[in-house]
Motif scaffolding. Structure first.
Motif, short mmCIF file in Angstrom:
data_model
loop_
_atom_site.label_atom_id
_atom_site.label_comp_id
_atom_site.label_asym_id
_atom_site.label_seq_id
_atom_site.Cartn_x
_atom_site.Cartn_y
_atom_site.Cartn_z
N GLY A 1 0.80 -1.21 0.00
CA GLY A 1 0.00 0.00 0.00
C GLY A 1 0.84 1.27 0.00
O GLY A 1 0.28 2.37 0.09
N TYR A 2 2.15 1.12 -0.12
CA TYR A 2 3.05 2.28 -0.22
C TYR A 2 2.62 3.16 -1.40
O TYR A 2 2.41 2.67 -2.51
N LEU B 1 4.12 7.87 7.88
CA LEU B 1 3.14 6.91 7.39
C LEU B 1 2.02 7.59 6.63
O LEU B 1 1.56 7.09 5.59
N SER B 2 1.54 8.74 7.12
CA SER B 2 0.39 9.39 6.50
C SER B 2 0.68 9.85 5.08
O SER B 2 -0.20 9.79 4.21
N LYS B 3 1.91 10.30 4.81
CA LYS B 3 2.25 10.77 3.48
C LYS B 3 2.74 9.64 2.57
O LYS B 3 2.64 9.75 1.35
N SER B 4 3.29 8.60 3.15
CA SER B 4 3.88 7.52 2.34
C SER B 4 2.90 6.39 2.06
O SER B 4 3.22 5.50 1.28
N TYR B 5 1.73 6.40 2.69
CA TYR B 5 0.77 5.30 2.51
C TYR B 5 -0.54 5.88 2.00
O TYR B 5 -1.11 6.79 2.59
N ALA C 1 -2.82 1.65 -1.92
CA ALA C 1 -3.45 1.39 -0.62
C ALA C 1 -4.84 0.80 -0.79
O ALA C 1 -5.26 -0.08 -0.03
N ILE C 2 -5.59 1.30 -1.80
CA ILE C 2 -6.93 0.76 -2.05
C ILE C 2 -6.85 -0.72 -2.39
O ILE C 2 -7.61 -1.55 -1.85
N TRP C 3 -5.93 -1.08 -3.29
CA TRP C 3 -5.77 -2.49 -3.64
C TRP C 3 -5.30 -3.31 -2.44
O TRP C 3 -5.70 -4.46 -2.26
N ALA C 4 -4.45 -2.71 -1.60
CA ALA C 4 -3.98 -3.41 -0.40
C ALA C 4 -5.15 -3.70 0.55
O ALA C 4 -5.24 -4.80 1.12
N TYR C 5 -6.05 -2.74 0.71
CA TYR C 5 -7.21 -2.97 1.56
C TYR C 5 -8.11 -4.06 0.99
O TYR C 5 -8.61 -4.93 1.73
N VAL C 6 -8.34 -4.03 -0.32
CA VAL C 6 -9.21 -5.02 -0.95
C VAL C 6 -8.63 -6.43 -0.79
O VAL C 6 -9.34 -7.37 -0.40
#
Length: 365
Positions: free
Chosen positions: A188-189, A211-215, A220-225
């Motif tokens: 999700g980077y 973390l807030s700027k690098s993720y 990240a959307i694909w990582a969550y899915v």
């Protein structure tokens, strides 16, 4: 004009936050043991065989009824059945052969997937985002193969007398889940698609620093899915291996089904002329419960799981091939990854012979 320095020579002294070290000219050292065409083809071929075998298994299992023996043997007997066995034993023997074939293929893919991920994490300081993404995609093939196997053969696995083998499989499966889940989280980077030449060590440092700027973003959307899919399906697979939970679920579904049937029958038996607003409300309520129960049964069914894994197989195959094609120009000596005659690429292909040997051995017994 000076040639770009290979990444392998930069890593020992590289500053992960220096654009002079990692930029668009940074080259990726070829790694045929992970991104070789032979390795990728072996995983794709293995899951294709697993999906096809599971489909055939479900079809034959549905036909394995007293009234279906003659139909089954009429259609398949000349190709598969052994002439020395009675008709009912021929069908049962074919089911057993498929059972052992699917189980052996699943175990082989589970070990191979674990090996790929362990190798990727062991080389954390040097492995690039490009190769780490391919390793995670290969492990996703292994997870899909093992998940569909456990769902298809869950009832048979629960009946195994040697519980130790089941515990070993579950432990290895849990290890694959943990490693794959961590790999998905790192994917999700935010600049995952741009910084393909960066080592994973640098990705971890950037995520820890900010973390807030690098993720975020599309990665990240694909990582969550992928994470949600992984958690939900592994949870279902683990629960289905418990005899107590499965028995409780079957009784609960049967009880609710009988209640809904009784409620609908009560509504239908009452003359419409005597219906009140409460009767119409009750009918709507029973219909809604019936729809929800049907949806629950569909999501818990093995056929739904098979269709779901097939869809993710298509998505994963498209993703890994497009990822590899899009970054070929940035790889030094890319021919190494296209040379299928290397040992690291031939080994996973030859490992696919193990399930075939199990199939032949079971058939001849």
């Amino acid at each position: 004009m000076a040639q770009p320095t290979p990444l392998s020579e930069l890593i020992p002294t590289a500053d992960c936050f220096s654009t002079q070290v990692f930029n668009s000219t940074t080259r990726i050292t070829a790694d045929p043991d992970i991104a070789g065409i032979g390795v990728i083809c072996s995983f794709i071929l293995a899951q294709s065989m697993a999906l096809t075998s599971c489909c055939l298994y479900l079809v034959l299992e549905g036909l394995l009824e007293p009234t279906s023996f003659k139909t089954l043997l009429h259609l398949k007997g000349k190709l598969f059945a052994r002439s020395l066995l009675p008709e009912d034993q021929k069908a049962a023997h074919l089911i057993e052969c498929l059972h052992q074939w699917i189980l052996a293929l699943s175990d082989q893919q589970l070990i191979t997937g674990l090996a790929v991920l362990i190798a990727a994490f062991a080389r954390w300081d040097k492995i690039t985002i490009y190769h780490f993404e391919i390793a995670a995609s290969l492990a996703f093939y292994s997870a899909g193969t093992h998940l569909i196997t456990l769902r298809i053969l869950s009832s048979e696995l629960r009946k195994q007398k040697m519980r130790l083998l089941l515990y070993v499989r579950v432990t290895a499966m849990f290890g694959l889940f943990v490693l794959l889940f961590v790999a998905i989280i790192y994917s999700g980077y935010r600049y995952w698609y741009e910084d393909v030449a960066w080592p994973m060590r640098c990705v971890a440092l950037k995520l820890r620093r900010n973390l807030s700027k690098s993720y975020g973003g599309t990665p990240a959307i694909w990582a969550y899915v992928y994470s949600v899919w992984l958690i939900v399906n592994y949870l279902q697979a683990f629960l289905q291996l418990s005899q107590t939970i499965c028995t409780w679920a079957e009784r609960t579904l049967a009880k609710h089904h009988s209640r809904i049937t009784h409620g609908l029958r009560t509504c239908r038996d009452k003359p419409r002329a005597k219906w009140t607003s409460w009767d119409y409300t009750a009918l709507i309520g029973w219909r809604i419960r019936e729809v929800f129960l049907a949806i629950l049964e569909i999501f818990c069914s093995r056929r739904w799981m098979l269709a779901e894994v097939f869809c993710w197989f298509i998505v994963n195959t498209w993703g890994i091939l497009s990822w590899r094609l899009a970054n070929q120009e940035q790889i030094d000596d890319a021919k190494k990854e296209a040379d299928i005659t290397g040992f690291g690429q031939l080994l996973p292909l030859f490992l696919l012979l193990i399930p075939f040997l199990t199939l032949v051995e079971t058939y001849l017994q």
